[in-house]
Design a protein around this motif. Structure first.
Motif, PDB file in Angstrom:
ATOM      1  N   ARG A 157       0.849  -1.190   0.000  1.00 56.08           N
ATOM      2  CA  ARG A 157       0.000   0.000   0.000  1.00 56.08           C
ATOM      3  C   ARG A 157       0.883   1.237   0.000  1.00 56.08           C
ATOM      4  N   GLU A 158       0.590   2.170  -0.875  1.00 56.68           N
ATOM      5  CA  GLU A 158       1.373   3.394  -0.943  1.00 56.68           C
ATOM      6  C   GLU A 158       1.131   4.255   0.296  1.00 56.68           C
ATOM      7  N   PRO A 159       2.065   5.165   0.616  1.00 54.73           N
ATOM      8  CA  PRO A 159       1.918   5.998   1.827  1.00 54.73           C
ATOM      9  C   PRO A 159       0.611   6.795   1.815  1.00 54.73           C
ATOM     10  N   TYR A 160       0.036   6.920   2.985  1.00 49.80           N
ATOM     11  CA  TYR A 160      -1.233   7.620   3.152  1.00 49.80           C
ATOM     12  C   TYR A 160      -1.029   8.827   4.062  1.00 49.80           C
ATOM     13  N   GLU A 161      -1.410  10.002   3.566  1.00 46.61           N
ATOM     14  CA  GLU A 161      -1.307  11.258   4.309  1.00 46.61           C
ATOM     15  C   GLU A 161       0.105  11.483   4.861  1.00 46.61           C
TER      16      GLU A 161
END
Length: 201
Positions: free
Chosen positions: A182-186
């Motif tokens: 999962r790509e970085p979130y916030e």
């Protein structure tokens, strides 16, 4: 920093639907096995342990920090938490239906990670599942922090590629079944990797 960490990350999955879905899938797999207990290794404040409990999993938490364990017991008095190390689990052989370890293997040096996965293999019943979550990147990296939440400390992080972690799982006798990035979130700065593995029957 246990109290500050707990305040900041009281439930870090609350706003992460993909992560919650992966934890729910793990819960479904271990429930299908029967009533064998599940260990949340590196349980910290206990919110993921509580989430598994709410999903119908007979779960308990293990953490290296006595302060984290005390805070988890206070927040979730209906659940069991105890102090322990993932490199030497105080558990009988082949008794767990599953192991969840979210963002805890990042604090284990390369020299100790094989031992951790061998311990996971030892305590898992045949057919038992493992779900790992960890920060990752394009290559392995070591980071040492000397301050966090305003506290002086020496805290090490080992960020590894999913392929490297999968290789060590395989050497320990655990079979990889799924991998999610999962790509970085916030405010996150690194991708998150989730690996699902199983002890062969």
């Amino acid at each position: 920093m246990a109290a500050d960490y707990t305040e900041r990350y009281a439930d870090h999955l609350a706003d992460l639907p993909v992560d919650r879905a992966l934890v729910a899938a793990f819960a479904e797999l271990v429930r299908a096995r029967g009533s064998e207990p599940v260990a949340d290794i590196g349980s910290g404040p206990g919110h993921v342990t509580a989430r598994l409990h709410d999903l119908g999993v007979p779960v308990f938490g293990v953490d290296l920090s006595p302060r984290m364990v005390a805070l988890a017991r206070r927040a979730h008095p209906e659940l069991r938490f105890h102090v322990g190390s993932m490199t030497s689990l105080d558990l009988p052989d082949e008794t767990l239906g599953g192991i969840l370890a979210l963002y805890s293997i990042i604090h284990v040096p390369d020299s100790g990670l094989s031992t951790v996965f061998e311990e996971f293999h030892r305590v898992l019943a045949p057919g038992g599942h493992v779900l790992l979550g960890f920060q990752t990147g394009p290559e392995d990296e070591h980071l040492r922090l000397t301050e966090r939440f305003g506290h002086e400390m020496s805290l090490d992080y080992w960020f590894r590629t999913p392929d490297r972690v999968t290789e060590l799982l395989t050497k320990a006798g655990l079979t990889s079944h799924a991998q999610t990035i999962r790509e970085p979130y916030e405010e996150e700065t690194r991708p998150r990797a989730y690996l699902l593995a199983r002890k062969p029957q």
